[in-house]
Design a protein around this motif. Structure first.
Motif, PDB file in Angstrom:
ATOM      1  N   VAL A  47       0.640  -1.288  -0.112  1.00 40.90           N
ATOM      2  CA  VAL A  47      -0.039   0.018  -0.147  1.00 40.90           C
ATOM      3  C   VAL A  47       0.824   1.149   0.063  1.00 40.90           C
ATOM      4  N   VAL A  48       0.737   2.148  -0.990  1.00 39.49           N
ATOM      5  CA  VAL A  48       1.304   3.326  -0.913  1.00 39.49           C
ATOM      6  C   VAL A  48       0.415   4.491  -0.467  1.00 39.49           C
ATOM      7  N   ALA A  49       0.489   5.198   0.473  1.00 35.98           N
ATOM      8  CA  ALA A  49      -0.329   6.335   1.075  1.00 35.98           C
ATOM      9  C   ALA A  49       0.493   7.469   1.372  1.00 35.98           C
ATOM     10  N   ASN A  50      -0.078   8.473   1.134  1.00 41.46           N
ATOM     11  CA  ASN A  50       0.542   9.816   1.669  1.00 41.46           C
ATOM     12  C   ASN A  50       0.216  10.362   2.914  1.00 41.46           C
ATOM     13  N   GLY A  51      -0.592   9.773   3.737  1.00 36.35           N
ATOM     14  CA  GLY A  51      -1.043  10.193   5.012  1.00 36.35           C
ATOM     15  C   GLY A  51      -2.136  11.030   5.075  1.00 36.35           C
ATOM     16  N   CYS A  52      -2.663  11.481   3.788  1.00 39.10           N
ATOM     17  CA  CYS A  52      -4.022  12.369   3.957  1.00 39.10           C
ATOM     18  C   CYS A  52      -5.175  11.815   3.937  1.00 39.10           C
ATOM     19  N   PRO A  53      -6.312  12.190   4.522  1.00 41.01           N
ATOM     20  CA  PRO A  53      -7.604  11.485   4.401  1.00 41.01           C
ATOM     21  C   PRO A  53      -8.410  11.892   3.151  1.00 41.01           C
ATOM     22  N   ASN A  54      -9.449  11.161   3.068  1.00 42.57           N
ATOM     23  CA  ASN A  54     -10.152  11.123   1.575  1.00 42.57           C
ATOM     24  C   ASN A  54     -11.541  12.106   2.066  1.00 42.57           C
ATOM     25  N   HIS A  55     -11.418  12.792   3.303  1.00 44.04           N
ATOM     26  CA  HIS A  55     -12.509  13.607   3.736  1.00 44.04           C
ATOM     27  C   HIS A  55     -11.942  14.658   4.516  1.00 44.04           C
ATOM     28  N   PRO A  56     -12.730  15.840   4.535  1.00 43.23           N
ATOM     29  CA  PRO A  56     -12.212  16.917   5.601  1.00 43.23           C
ATOM     30  C   PRO A  56     -11.741  16.465   6.845  1.00 43.23           C
ATOM     31  N   TRP A  57     -10.698  17.190   7.306  1.00 39.99           N
ATOM     32  CA  TRP A  57     -10.485  16.878   8.653  1.00 39.99           C
ATOM     33  C   TRP A  57     -10.558  18.044   9.466  1.00 39.99           C
ATOM     34  N   TYR A  58     -10.568  17.969  10.928  1.00 40.40           N
ATOM     35  CA  TYR A  58     -10.649  19.164  11.936  1.00 40.40           C
ATOM     36  C   TYR A  58      -9.641  18.965  12.973  1.00 40.40           C
ATOM     37  N   GLN A  59      -8.816  19.984  13.208  1.00 36.95           N
ATOM     38  CA  GLN A  59      -7.934  19.905  13.840  1.00 36.95           C
ATOM     39  C   GLN A  59      -8.340  20.232  15.383  1.00 36.95           C
ATOM     40  N   LEU A  60      -8.096  19.142  16.203  1.00 35.72           N
ATOM     41  CA  LEU A  60      -8.525  19.122  17.639  1.00 35.72           C
ATOM     42  C   LEU A  60      -7.200  19.310  18.654  1.00 35.72           C
ATOM     43  N   ASN A  61      -6.226  19.632  17.995  1.00 38.94           N
ATOM     44  CA  ASN A  61      -4.855  19.588  18.811  1.00 38.94           C
ATOM     45  C   ASN A  61      -4.033  20.560  18.228  1.00 38.94           C
ATOM     46  N   ASP A  62      -2.687  20.648  18.490  1.00 41.24           N
ATOM     47  CA  ASP A  62      -1.862  21.770  18.052  1.00 41.24           C
ATOM     48  C   ASP A  62      -1.262  21.137  16.582  1.00 41.24           C
ATOM     49  N   ARG A  63      -1.554  19.989  16.089  1.00 39.78           N
ATOM     50  CA  ARG A  63      -0.931  19.517  14.859  1.00 39.78           C
ATOM     51  C   ARG A  63      -1.867  19.376  13.945  1.00 39.78           C
ATOM     52  N   LYS A  64      -1.259  19.209  12.735  1.00 37.41           N
ATOM     53  CA  LYS A  64      -1.924  18.918  11.499  1.00 37.41           C
ATOM     54  C   LYS A  64      -1.237  17.858  10.694  1.00 37.41           C
ATOM     55  N   PRO A  65      -2.055  16.844  10.083  1.00 39.33           N
ATOM     56  CA  PRO A  65      -1.406  15.870   9.476  1.00 39.33           C
ATOM     57  C   PRO A  65      -0.550  16.325   8.222  1.00 39.33           C
ATOM     58  N   TYR A  66       0.689  15.920   8.108  1.00 41.91           N
ATOM     59  CA  TYR A  66       1.496  16.215   7.164  1.00 41.91           C
ATOM     60  C   TYR A  66       1.126  15.275   5.676  1.00 41.91           C
ATOM     61  N   LEU A  67       1.234  16.000   4.501  1.00 43.69           N
ATOM     62  CA  LEU A  67       1.294  15.239   3.300  1.00 43.69           C
ATOM     63  C   LEU A  67       2.797  14.659   3.500  1.00 43.69           C
ATOM     64  N   CYS A 319     -18.929  15.407   6.409  1.00 43.10           N
ATOM     65  CA  CYS A 319     -19.220  16.944   6.705  1.00 43.10           C
ATOM     66  C   CYS A 319     -18.210  17.888   5.783  1.00 43.10           C
ATOM     67  N   SER A 320     -18.720  18.582   5.268  1.00 42.75           N
ATOM     68  CA  SER A 320     -17.831  19.574   4.241  1.00 42.75           C
ATOM     69  C   SER A 320     -17.040  20.394   5.117  1.00 42.75           C
ATOM     70  N   CYS A 321     -15.720  20.656   4.428  1.00 45.38           N
ATOM     71  CA  CYS A 321     -14.810  21.416   5.560  1.00 45.38           C
ATOM     72  C   CYS A 321     -15.479  22.702   5.986  1.00 45.38           C
ATOM     73  N   HIS A 322     -16.300  23.421   5.438  1.00 41.80           N
ATOM     74  CA  HIS A 322     -16.666  24.664   5.637  1.00 41.80           C
ATOM     75  C   HIS A 322     -17.787  24.389   6.923  1.00 41.80           C
ATOM     76  N   GLY A 323     -18.456  23.350   6.858  1.00 44.07           N
ATOM     77  CA  GLY A 323     -19.416  22.827   7.826  1.00 44.07           C
ATOM     78  C   GLY A 323     -18.832  22.427   9.279  1.00 44.07           C
ATOM     79  N   LEU A 324     -17.510  22.189   9.346  1.00 42.43           N
ATOM     80  CA  LEU A 324     -17.124  21.557  10.476  1.00 42.43           C
ATOM     81  C   LEU A 324     -17.032  22.763  11.835  1.00 42.43           C
ATOM     82  N   SER A 325     -17.461  22.128  12.800  1.00 41.65           N
ATOM     83  CA  SER A 325     -17.666  22.950  13.764  1.00 41.65           C
ATOM     84  C   SER A 325     -17.004  22.277  15.244  1.00 41.65           C
ATOM     85  N   ALA A 326     -16.741  23.430  16.160  1.00 37.90           N
ATOM     86  CA  ALA A 326     -16.297  22.470  17.483  1.00 37.90           C
ATOM     87  C   ALA A 326     -17.635  22.566  18.134  1.00 37.90           C
ATOM     88  N   ASP A 327     -17.711  21.352  19.216  1.00 37.54           N
ATOM     89  CA  ASP A 327     -19.142  21.177  19.691  1.00 37.54           C
ATOM     90  C   ASP A 327     -18.756  20.633  20.991  1.00 37.54           C
TER      91      ASP A 327
END
Ligand code: NAG
Ligand code: NAG
Ligand code: NAG
Length: 588
Positions: A47-67, A319-327
């Motif tokens: 499997v070759v994968a670049n570490g990015c999800p196939n859906h919008p993601w939301y940051q709940l900590n201080d890090r973002k996933p790297y490509l 959920c679309s990227c623009h629809g993501l919200s903290a709850d």
């Protein structure tokens, strides 16, 4: 009338690490890439994968996933024909199996590009033994609307809601396969035969091998071909939601009844000739492993009509990227101490264009970094610290510029992953006694602190003074004789990638003990050793509170053994050396 004869030198040096391309995954999921292929020489699934999800993601900590382009995290090879070393009759993880209870690197790959992690939450919390020591409990509040987390990895410890939805999960049937474990066995969602929510036999009370329940690893041995042509497979156990929710964190985080949510041990081993992850041990010679498959014709699977050879389409149900919200979660079973991050960040690309999100302040490279030192200007405006020894240091509108400074970028390597430390800024503060006093001895050492956001910490007015005041308070010296340098770094090690939510602050301190002082260097050294991490943390916290900083929590991770130095006891020579070192004197 201002503090007589006192002076403060502040120098700030920025270090810009030379970076290889390091970009974050696009927040709308558009960077996803996944391919899967099989080969018969050797019998390997790749499997070759670049570490990015196939859906919008939301940051709940201080890090973002790297490509990511990290060594070892791009191409995954695993056995095409898995071999079984577990037990068919004993559910115990003590039966021959590969322990994952302290494995912090990914243990499998999911079709959404997410990495599968064991329930281990990292070295800070230690070996996972039960639900209350698992990642789900400890950091479940940072699992996003799709049930996964964004750190440097996009990874999952619980059923991935969005992926399950895309692959056609229903409540009345067996879950779809959602990925591969690195021992070559398939990974399914939470539902077993007939749609039963899988749990361990120790929880259901069922008889392993006869009842529909998993062994203590989270795997299920069943070789009649009714599920698949494998003899063993894993379930990501636990509750999940519809996969289209916009709420963050994902609120159906599973409770103790579903521990382990992800495999905590493997039933498979690495057949000879196949390149496996290092923790997937070689199959024992002499027939103690058995065939883990039946009438198998291995290919890249097709799930819910979607063929995985070139990965999944974008998950339009999520959920679309623009629809993501903290709850707020009304009900959850995770540790209350792991509250979601307050500095949630959303940077959805414009809806019609594709765009690249590039690294801003933090960088990661796979090669050694080249440091460029720049000069810069720092200004402080009236920061005041009152210490327990009631000395007050006041810096009023001072400006300092360094013309030359030495900043060292260190790098550390772990056994599996190239690790790079990126230094973002070094802040040095000196508050000292009037020139003329004869320097006799110095006590030097370092502390490693953890804070949520190092930049925020070092830039906070009064924070560096509070660290100096805390050290002074712990050692009984005057705060004015403590020189402190703060350096931000990101320490990444493969074993901690999934969990390290805190940033490291390196504190280098230098305590000057003037001639004639009633306090000796030895007593200062002993005071630091005796205080220990907890004692120093308390003193620093008190000094920060005194400085009005109540929203930053500082943890003292480790303390180096302080060193006592006896330099040339000539005041002039010392001062010249200091000038050379710091570049500037400020007087007022
Ligand atoms: C979980 O394991 C830890 C560490 O061994 C132990 O202290 C704790 O009591 C256990 N909790 C439960 C609920 O069994
Ligand atoms: C969570 O609830 C609190 C109290 O009701 C409220 O003040 C806060 O805004 C809520 N947060 C979010 C992100 O909805
Ligand atoms: C950390 O703090 C700095 C300065 O306040 C801010 O610019 C940055 O966005 C913060 N980082 C995170 C990840 O919250």
């Amino acid at each position: 009338m201002a503090s007589m004869g006192k002076f403060v030198v502040i120098s700030v040096a920025c270090l810009v690490a030379h970076e290889a391309s390091a970009a974050f995954c696009a927040q709308d999921g558009s960077d996803y890439s996944y391919t899967e292929s099989v080969s018969s020489s050797p019998d390997t699934r790749t499997v070759v994968a670049n570490g990015c999800p196939n859906h919008p993601w939301y940051q709940l900590n201080d890090r973002k996933p790297y490509l990511n382009t990290w060594e070892g995290h791009v191409t995954y090879t695993m056995p095409l024909y898995p071999q079984f070393v577990g037990s068919t009759t004993s559910p115990s993880s003590g039966s021959p199996a590969i322990d994952l209870s302290q494995t912090g690197s990914p243990i499998g790959i999911l079709f959404n590009g997410g990495k599968l992690f064991s329930p281990y939450a990292g070295s800070e919390t230690g070996q996972v033994k039960n639900y209350s020591t698992s990642a789900t409990y400890l950091i479940g509040s940072t699992f996003d609307q799709c049930g996964c987390f964004t750190t440097l990895h996009f990874g999952c410890h619980v059923p991935p809601h969005c992926l399950l939805n895309q692959l056609g999960q229903t409540s009345g049937s067996h879950s779809p396969q959602i990925g591969w474990a690195f021992d070559g066995f398939p990974v399914y969602g939470p539902r077993g035969p007939g749609g039963v929510m899988m749990q361990t036999c120790s929880i259901t009370g069922g008889t392993y091998g006869a009842a529909v329940c998993t062994d203590d690893c989270g795997g299920y041995y069943q070789n009649d071909g009714t599920i698949d042509e494998y003899y063993y497979r894993y379930y990501i156990q636990g509750t999940y939601d519809d996969g289209d929710s916009c709420s963050n964190p994902g609120c159906t985080s599973p409770g103790a009844d579903y521990y382990p949510n992800t495999p905590v041990c493997f039933g498979g081993c690495c057949p000879s000739g196949v390149t496996c992850k290092s923790f997937v041990k070689a199959c024992p010679t002499g027939g103690t492993s058995s065939k883990g498959y039946g009438a198998l014709t291995p290919t890249a699977p097709t799930i819910n009509g979607l063929t995985l050879s070139s990965g999944l389409p974008a998950n339009s149900g999520a959920c679309s990227c623009h629809g993501l919200s903290a709850d707020n979660c009304t009900s959850s079973s995770w540790a209350t101490s792991a509250s979601p991050w307050t500095t949630q960040e959303k940077s959805c690309p414009p809806t019609t264009t594709s765009s690249t999100v590039t690294a801003t302040s933090s960088t990661v490279t796979t090669t050694s970094s080249t440091a460029t030192t720049t000069s810069s200007t720092a200004t402080t405006t009236s920061s005041t610290v009152t210490t327990a020894t009631s000395s007050t240091v006041t810096a009023t509108s001072s400006t300092a510029t360094t013309t030359s400074s030495t900043v060292t970028a260190t790098s550390s390597t772990s056994t599996r992953t190239t690790t790079t430390t990126t230094t973002t800024a070094t802040t040095t503060l000196r508050s000292t006694t009037a020139p003329g006093s004869v320097t006799v001895t110095k006590v030097k050492g370092t502390l490693d602190l953890d804070v949520l956001n190092c930049t925020m910490f070092t830039e906070r007015e009064g924070a560096i003074l509070a660290v100096a005041a805390g050290i002074a308070s712990a050692t009984g010296v005057d705060a004015k004789s403590v020189l402190v340098t703060l350096t931000c770094s990101r320490r990444l090690s493969s074993d901690d990638l999934s969990v390290r939510r805190l940033e490291a602050v390196n504190v280098a301190y230098e305590i000057t003990i003037p001639a004639g002082s009633t306090i000796t260097a030895e007593s200062v050294k002993n005071a630091i050793v005796t205080s220990g991490s907890a004692g120093l943390a308390t003193k620093i916290a008190a000094a920060m509170t005194a400085a009005g900083i109540t929203d930053i929590v500082v943890k003292v991770n480790s303390i180096s053994m302080p060193a006592v130095e006896i330099p040339v006891s000539d005041a002039v020579a010392s001062r010249v050396a200091l000038v050379a070192m710091l570049g500037l004197w400020m007087w007022w």
